[in-house]
Design a protein around this motif. Structure first.
Motif, PDB file in Angstrom:
ATOM      1  N   ALA A   1       4.688   5.228   7.092  1.00 27.18           N
ATOM      2  CA  ALA A   1       3.923   6.040   8.037  1.00 27.18           C
ATOM      3  C   ALA A   1       3.449   7.347   7.416  1.00 27.18           C
ATOM      4  CB  ALA A   1       4.773   6.326   9.275  1.00 27.18           C
ATOM      5  N   ALA A   2       4.162   7.817   6.400  1.00 27.30           N
ATOM      6  CA  ALA A   2       3.796   9.082   5.764  1.00 27.30           C
ATOM      7  C   ALA A   2       2.701   8.922   4.716  1.00 27.30           C
ATOM      8  CB  ALA A   2       5.030   9.714   5.121  1.00 27.30           C
ATOM      9  N   CYS A   3       2.335   7.682   4.410  1.00 23.88           N
ATOM     10  CA  CYS A   3       1.330   7.439   3.369  1.00 23.88           C
ATOM     11  C   CYS A   3      -0.053   7.879   3.831  1.00 23.88           C
ATOM     12  CB  CYS A   3       1.293   5.953   3.006  1.00 23.88           C
ATOM     13  SG  CYS A   3       2.717   5.372   2.071  1.00 23.88           S
ATOM     14  N   ASP A   4      -0.788   8.467   2.910  1.00 27.13           N
ATOM     15  CA  ASP A   4      -2.202   8.752   3.151  1.00 27.13           C
ATOM     16  C   ASP A   4      -3.091   7.652   2.588  1.00 27.13           C
ATOM     17  OD1 ASP A   4      -1.699  11.244   4.376  1.00 27.13           O
ATOM     18  OD2 ASP A   4      -1.472  12.190   2.407  1.00 27.13           O
ATOM     19  N   ASP A   5      -2.528   6.881   1.675  1.00 26.26           N
ATOM     20  CA  ASP A   5      -3.288   5.826   1.015  1.00 26.26           C
ATOM     21  C   ASP A   5      -3.015   4.487   1.697  1.00 26.26           C
ATOM     22  OD1 ASP A   5      -4.865   4.897  -1.477  1.00 26.26           O
ATOM     23  OD2 ASP A   5      -3.068   3.642  -1.504  1.00 26.26           O
ATOM     24  N   ARG A   6      -4.063   3.815   2.122  1.00 32.04           N
ATOM     25  CA  ARG A   6      -3.916   2.562   2.860  1.00 32.04           C
ATOM     26  C   ARG A   6      -3.268   1.468   2.003  1.00 32.04           C
ATOM     27  NH1 ARG A   6      -7.772   3.117   5.513  1.00 32.04           N
ATOM     28  NH2 ARG A   6      -7.205   2.951   7.700  1.00 32.04           N
ATOM     29  N   ALA A   7      -3.616   1.410   0.729  1.00 30.66           N
ATOM     30  CA  ALA A   7      -3.050   0.382  -0.148  1.00 30.66           C
ATOM     31  C   ALA A   7      -1.551   0.598  -0.350  1.00 30.66           C
ATOM     32  CB  ALA A   7      -3.777   0.383  -1.490  1.00 30.66           C
ATOM     33  N   GLU A   8      -1.149   1.854  -0.511  1.00 31.04           N
ATOM     34  CA  GLU A   8       0.278   2.142  -0.683  1.00 31.04           C
ATOM     35  C   GLU A   8       1.056   1.806   0.584  1.00 31.04           C
ATOM     36  OE1 GLU A   8       3.255   5.851  -1.907  1.00 31.04           O
ATOM     37  OE2 GLU A   8       1.097   6.179  -1.717  1.00 31.04           O
ATOM     38  N   ALA A   9       0.490   2.158   1.741  1.00 34.46           N
ATOM     39  CA  ALA A   9       1.147   1.829   3.006  1.00 34.46           C
ATOM     40  C   ALA A   9       1.286   0.321   3.170  1.00 34.46           C
ATOM     41  CB  ALA A   9       0.355   2.415   4.175  1.00 34.46           C
ATOM     42  N   ALA A  10       0.257  -0.420   2.777  1.00 34.00           N
ATOM     43  CA  ALA A  10       0.306  -1.878   2.888  1.00 34.00           C
ATOM     44  C   ALA A  10       1.366  -2.463   1.961  1.00 34.00           C
ATOM     45  CB  ALA A  10      -1.059  -2.470   2.567  1.00 34.00           C
ATOM     46  N   ARG A  11       1.534  -1.876   0.783  1.00 35.81           N
ATOM     47  CA  ARG A  11       2.543  -2.367  -0.153  1.00 35.81           C
ATOM     48  C   ARG A  11       3.947  -2.185   0.417  1.00 35.81           C
ATOM     49  NH1 ARG A  11       5.177   0.534  -3.843  1.00 35.81           N
ATOM     50  NH2 ARG A  11       3.630   2.212  -3.844  1.00 35.81           N
ATOM     51  N   ILE A  12       4.211  -1.020   0.996  1.00 30.50           N
ATOM     52  CA  ILE A  12       5.525  -0.787   1.598  1.00 30.50           C
ATOM     53  C   ILE A  12       5.729  -1.711   2.790  1.00 30.50           C
ATOM     54  CG2 ILE A  12       7.005   0.920   2.715  1.00 30.50           C
ATOM     55  CD1 ILE A  12       5.531   3.074   1.109  1.00 30.50           C
ATOM     56  N   MET A  13       4.658  -1.911   3.574  1.00 27.70           N
ATOM     57  CA  MET A  13       4.750  -2.805   4.729  1.00 27.70           C
ATOM     58  C   MET A  13       5.121  -4.222   4.296  1.00 27.70           C
ATOM     59  SD  MET A  13       3.044  -5.436   6.434  1.00 27.70           S
ATOM     60  CE  MET A  13       1.339  -5.331   5.878  1.00 27.70           C
ATOM     61  N   ARG A  14       4.510  -4.697   3.227  1.00 29.94           N
ATOM     62  CA  ARG A  14       4.834  -6.046   2.750  1.00 29.94           C
ATOM     63  C   ARG A  14       6.288  -6.133   2.302  1.00 29.94           C
ATOM     64  NH1 ARG A  14      -0.387  -5.522   0.505  1.00 29.94           N
ATOM     65  NH2 ARG A  14       0.506  -4.890  -1.504  1.00 29.94           N
ATOM     66  N   GLY A  15       6.759  -5.085   1.633  1.00 24.05           N
ATOM     67  CA  GLY A  15       8.160  -5.079   1.227  1.00 24.05           C
ATOM     68  C   GLY A  15       9.103  -5.082   2.412  1.00 24.05           C
ATOM     69  N   LEU A  16       8.791  -4.272   3.423  1.00 23.02           N
ATOM     70  CA  LEU A  16       9.623  -4.205   4.619  1.00 23.02           C
ATOM     71  C   LEU A  16       9.606  -5.537   5.359  1.00 23.02           C
ATOM     72  CD1 LEU A  16      11.328  -2.721   6.693  1.00 23.02           C
ATOM     73  CD2 LEU A  16       9.223  -1.732   7.643  1.00 23.02           C
ATOM     74  N   GLY A  17       8.433  -6.122   5.509  1.00 19.35           N
ATOM     75  CA  GLY A  17       8.350  -7.414   6.181  1.00 19.35           C
ATOM     76  C   GLY A  17       9.131  -8.487   5.449  1.00 19.35           C
ATOM     77  N   GLY A  18       9.048  -8.490   4.125  1.00 14.28           N
ATOM     78  CA  GLY A  18       9.805  -9.465   3.347  1.00 14.28           C
ATOM     79  C   GLY A  18      11.305  -9.296   3.516  1.00 14.28           C
ATOM     80  N   MET A  19      11.764  -8.042   3.574  1.00 16.86           N
ATOM     81  CA  MET A  19      13.193  -7.786   3.784  1.00 16.86           C
ATOM     82  C   MET A  19      13.641  -8.288   5.149  1.00 16.86           C
ATOM     83  SD  MET A  19      13.579  -3.946   2.264  1.00 16.86           S
ATOM     84  CE  MET A  19      12.616  -3.523   0.809  1.00 16.86           C
ATOM     85  N   MET A  20      12.813  -8.074   6.158  1.00 14.55           N
ATOM     86  CA  MET A  20      13.168  -8.527   7.502  1.00 14.55           C
ATOM     87  C   MET A  20      13.264 -10.047   7.561  1.00 14.55           C
ATOM     88  SD  MET A  20      10.956  -5.971   9.964  1.00 14.55           S
ATOM     89  CE  MET A  20      11.545  -4.314  10.325  1.00 14.55           C
ATOM     90  N   LEU A  21      12.315 -10.726   6.948  1.00 15.55           N
ATOM     91  CA  LEU A  21      12.344 -12.190   6.949  1.00 15.55           C
ATOM     92  C   LEU A  21      13.552 -12.710   6.175  1.00 15.55           C
ATOM     93  CD1 LEU A  21       8.551 -12.897   6.373  1.00 15.55           C
ATOM     94  CD2 LEU A  21       9.838 -13.243   8.490  1.00 15.55           C
ATOM     95  N   ALA A  22      13.863 -12.074   5.054  1.00 14.50           N
ATOM     96  CA  ALA A  22      15.027 -12.493   4.272  1.00 14.50           C
ATOM     97  C   ALA A  22      16.315 -12.269   5.054  1.00 14.50           C
ATOM     98  CB  ALA A  22      15.065 -11.730   2.951  1.00 14.50           C
ATOM     99  N   LEU A  23      16.368 -11.185   5.815  1.00 15.42           N
ATOM    100  CA  LEU A  23      17.555 -10.891   6.614  1.00 15.42           C
ATOM    101  C   LEU A  23      17.760 -11.945   7.694  1.00 15.42           C
ATOM    102  CD1 LEU A  23      19.812  -8.786   7.174  1.00 15.42           C
ATOM    103  CD2 LEU A  23      18.229  -7.694   8.774  1.00 15.42           C
TER     104      LEU A  23
END
Length: 248
Positions: free
Chosen positions: A154-176
């Motif tokens: 949420a603190a990202c100003d860059d859309r690509a960086e925010a999307a990268r973190i989002m993908r990592g978070l989503g992957g962690m949730m699915l793995a959990l």
């Protein structure tokens, strides 16, 4: 409406009660946050001093337990928590190494004799293997990790960086969810509820957009029934929060 079945008891609670488990999760969070900052700053002397100070604090807390098994379990929880924080950040931010957390984990393990090390390893593997073992620790830990990554996104100003973190978070949730079939989806629902609550208090467009993409990726990746259960549980938590804030 269907209700989720009740959860079995935590067999490790007599050794380390729920509040102590939650304290272990918070201590792991604090230790990782400090060591992450020191690692990024790149000052070896300050990092070494931080590791030494945290090692003393961790050992003192573990030593305060009432038995050898409880002390081993406390140390296993701290080690597991620090390790999971390091893994989550390494995945989300594509980091190759985090010297601070690795140094602390090594220092804590190095101080054990053969018997104590075997006892620690047994407790560590038990927590990792058995879903309900130290469940209060796991709930506190995963909530903090998920929300920390969401706040970073949420603190990202860059859309690509925010999307990268989002993908990592989503992957962690699915793995959990896959790794913890009984509890994992509940932990994800808990995280999504807290995310929705945070969004209610801000209007920044990028966090809203990226969070919507996170929800959509979960919808596409999960079985429909499981996805409905997660949304229902998260929605109930948000509703309870809203009702608690209403004046009487």
């Amino acid at each position: 409406m269907t209700h989720a079945p009740s959860l079995p008891d935590d067999p490790l609670a007599p050794l380390v009660p729920p509040e102590d488990q939650r304290q272990a999760a918070r201590m792991a969070h604090d230790a990782f946050a400090r060591l992450f900052r020191l690692s990024v700053e790149g000052k070896p002397a300050a990092l070494a001093a931080g590791v030494a100070e945290l090692e003393i604090g961790c050992r003192e807390w573990c030593s305060a337990a009432g038995s050898e098994e409880a002390r081993a379990l406390r140390q296993a929880l701290l080690a597991s928590g620090i390790d999971q924080w390091a893994l989550a950040y390494s995945q989300a931010f594509e980091l190759t190494q985090l010297p601070g957390p690795s140094a602390l984990l090594g220092a804590l393990r190095a101080g054990l004799d053969v018997v104590a090390d075997a006892r620690f390893q047994q407790q560590f593997e038990s927590v990792e293997r058995e879903e309900m073992h130290a469940i209060d620790f796991k709930v506190e830990l995963r909530r903090a990790i998920h929300l920390a990554l969401w706040h970073a996104m949420a603190a990202c100003d860059d859309r690509a960086e925010a999307a990268r973190i989002m993908r990592g978070l989503g992957g962690m949730m699915l793995a959990l969810i896959e790794r913890m079939p009984l509890v994992g989806w509940r932990l994800v629902a808990d995280a999504l509820a807290h995310v929705q609550i945070r969004l209610l208090s801000q209007n920044a467009p990028l966090p809203q957009e990226t969070t919507q993409r996170l929800f959509e990726s979960l919808r596409l990746s999960l079985p429909a029934q499981r996805h409905r259960e997660i949304l229902a549980a998260a929605g109930q938590a948000v509703l309870a929060w809203q009702q608690a804030r209403r004046p009487n």
